[in-house]
Design an enzyme around this catalytic site. Structure first.
Site, PDB file in Angstrom:
ATOM      1  NE  ARG A  47      35.091 -13.332  -0.970  1.00 24.81           N
ATOM      2  CZ  ARG A  47      36.176 -14.093  -0.721  1.00 24.81           C
ATOM      3  NH1 ARG A  47      36.303 -14.928  -1.594  1.00 24.81           N
ATOM      4  NH2 ARG A  47      37.231 -13.617  -0.399  1.00 24.81           N
ATOM      5  CD  GLU A  64      51.475   8.074   3.351  1.00 23.56           C
ATOM      6  OE1 GLU A  64      51.547   9.139   2.853  1.00 23.56           O
ATOM      7  OE2 GLU A  64      52.297   7.424   3.917  1.00 23.56           O
ATOM      8  CD  GLU A 111      50.833  -8.903   5.448  1.00 22.68           C
ATOM      9  OE1 GLU A 111      50.039  -8.838   4.240  1.00 22.68           O
ATOM     10  OE2 GLU A 111      50.597  -7.870   5.925  1.00 22.68           O
ATOM     11  CG  ASP A 140      54.455  -6.746   4.865  1.00 25.33           C
ATOM     12  OD1 ASP A 140      53.167  -6.559   4.273  1.00 25.33           O
ATOM     13  OD2 ASP A 140      54.985  -6.237   5.806  1.00 25.33           O
ATOM     14  CE  LYS A 165      54.314  -3.240   4.981  1.00 27.09           C
ATOM     15  NZ  LYS A 165      54.287  -3.580   6.421  1.00 27.09           N
ATOM     16  N   GLY A 211      47.340  -2.456  11.802  1.00 28.45           N
ATOM     17  CA  GLY A 211      46.234  -2.548  12.533  1.00 28.45           C
ATOM     18  C   GLY A 211      44.874  -1.634  11.816  1.00 28.45           C
TER      19      GLY A 211
END
Ligand code: HSE
Length: 434
Positions: free
Chosen positions: A45, A127, A188, A199, A203, A300
């Site tokens: 955007r 991944e 997040e 979260d 995972k 990160g």
């Protein structure tokens, strides 16, 4: 070398890291891929000042990138499940391979996405969705292919681990550390996903599917956050030789599969107990190899980009290979996925740490131990803290042996109903990870 055109959709923390690392390490990446990997299009955007977009076609409509005929691979780094899902499904329906860093999307919609990709003969790799830069998916999916995996346990949310570490080492307040994690770009968009374990659960569900060959079943997993962890529990755990970590645990037991995310006491001598700050680690126990541990930066920009680019390299290498010869999205080829029962939390078996305030009078301790014994809960350790001069209640810490959660809950409710026990009992599950 044959050119492979990449369209990056989303130029935030992960998208910009992917763009920049691809440019900086192009020579090594291309030599590994055997292809000339080129970002031809970006869908965002707005521009990101961290990226030099000269020579790149920038489209403000991310979906339009999926329509560009010369784009071979769509990289989805938008996040969330709305537009990101549209992008991924549009890319697949247009015959493009997909690389995504989106754990929520895979955990919640992966079954549908992989079926669509299978039908279309394209690859979807992800991944970066688990443990940021740690190549844990490749390890479980390919490196451990010889094994029956029995269980895995992971610190798979960097923000939560950063909070627990700072609370323990510096006595910092929960909210203060969370604000810092947000500033550093680890948290997040909605940080309750980090602190309430959602979260980590996304995972965990992905790892469990890869490990056990079961479909993704997020809705059946148990999730408990870290917001109720008190400073004193951190201290008492240390006194007992334990650390408190927010673990995701997937275990195959006779009755089915345990899938749970919760604060957990683990022996401080375990390597994983010493994984601190924003770092992630996953411990996998498998029959042939034994235990293996995978460690590294779990969040990160560039660590996550490292995983995204590893997937791009894999896709570039495999794009001309027949789909049957490619590495399957969930480690097991479709048609070989088992539907194992995911056990409700009451059916899991684990040990417990309990902290309670009990009136300092004769018979109280024996009532508590009697209730535990009546419910088949045996005691591993019991500590009563000296009662302060101005107080009537003593702090009692109990470590139990392994017991079914249902039996433990019954004992807990009875103990809480004792007139001599003040307030509720704080309990934390305990795993030996041996
Ligand atoms: N919010 C996530 C974490 C980012 O803190 O681990 C990486 O998935």
């Amino acid at each position: 070398m044959k050119a492979v055109n990449v369209g990056i959709c989303g130029l935030g923390t992960v998208g910009s890291g992917t763009f920049n690392v691809l440019a900086r390490n192009a020579t090594e990446i291309n030599a590994r891929a055997g292809h000339d990997i080129k970002v031809s299009h970006v869908g965002a955007r707005r521009d990101n000042p961290a990226c030099d977009l000269s020579g790149i076609t920038v489209l403000r409509d991310v979906l339009a990138v999926c329509e560009v005929p010369e784009v071979d691979i769509i990289v989805e780094t938008i996040g969330g499940c709305d537009i990101a899902k549209e992008v991924v499904l549009k890319a697949i329906s247009n015959g493009k391979h997909v690389v995504t860093a989106n754990k929520a999307l895979i955990a919640l919609h992966g079954n549908e996405i992989f079926a669509a990709a299978e039908a279309k003969g394209v690859a979807v790799y992800y991944e970066a969705a688990v443990a940021g830069g740690v190549p844990i998916i490749k390890a479980v999916r390919e490196g451990l292919a010889a094994n029956k995996i029995q269980w895995l346990a992971g610190i798979i949310n960097g923000t939560g681990n950063f909070i627990l570490t700072e609370m323990r080492d510096k006595g910092r307040a929960f909210d203060d550390v969370l604000a810092e994690a947000q500033e550093l770009g680890y948290a997040e968009a909605d940080p309750t996903f980090d602190v309430e374990g959602i979260d980590a659960c996304h995972k965990l569900v992905i790892l469990a599917s890869l490990a056990f060959g079961i479909p993704l079943q997020f809705e059946k997993a148990y999730t408990e956050g870290i917001s109720n962890i008190a400073q004193e529990d951190v201290i008492y755990a240390e006194e007992l030789g334990y650390r408190i970590k927010h673990l995701g645990i997937a275990k195959r037991v006779e009755a089915g599969v345990e899938l749970r995310v919760h604060p957990t006491l683990i022996p401080e001598k375990r390597l994983i107990a010493n994984v601190d700050g924003v770092m992630n680690a996953v411990l996998v126990n498998a029959d042939a190899v034994g235990s293996t541990l995978y460690y590294g930066a779990g969040a990160g920009s560039e660590p996550t980009a490292s995983s995204v680019i590893a997937d791009i390299v894999d896709v570039a290498r495999l794009m001309d290979v027949e789909k049957e010869q490619r590495v399957p999205a969930l480690a097991f080829h479709p048609g070989h996925l088992d539907v194992d029962d995911v056990l409700p939390i009451e059916e899991i078996e684990t040990a417990y740490y309990m902290r309670l305030s009990a009136k300092d009078e004769p018979g109280v301790m024996s009532s508590i131990t009697q209730i535990l014994s009546d419910n088949g809960v045996s005691i591993e350790a019991l500590i009563q803290k000296p009662v302060a001069a101005d107080q009537d209640y003593a702090v009692v810490i109990i470590l139990t042996n392994v017991v079914k959660e249902k039996a433990f809950n019954t004992a807990l409710a009875s103990i809480e109903s004792l007139a001599a026990v003040a307030g509720s009992v704080n309990r934390i599950r305990v795993e030996s990870l041996g």
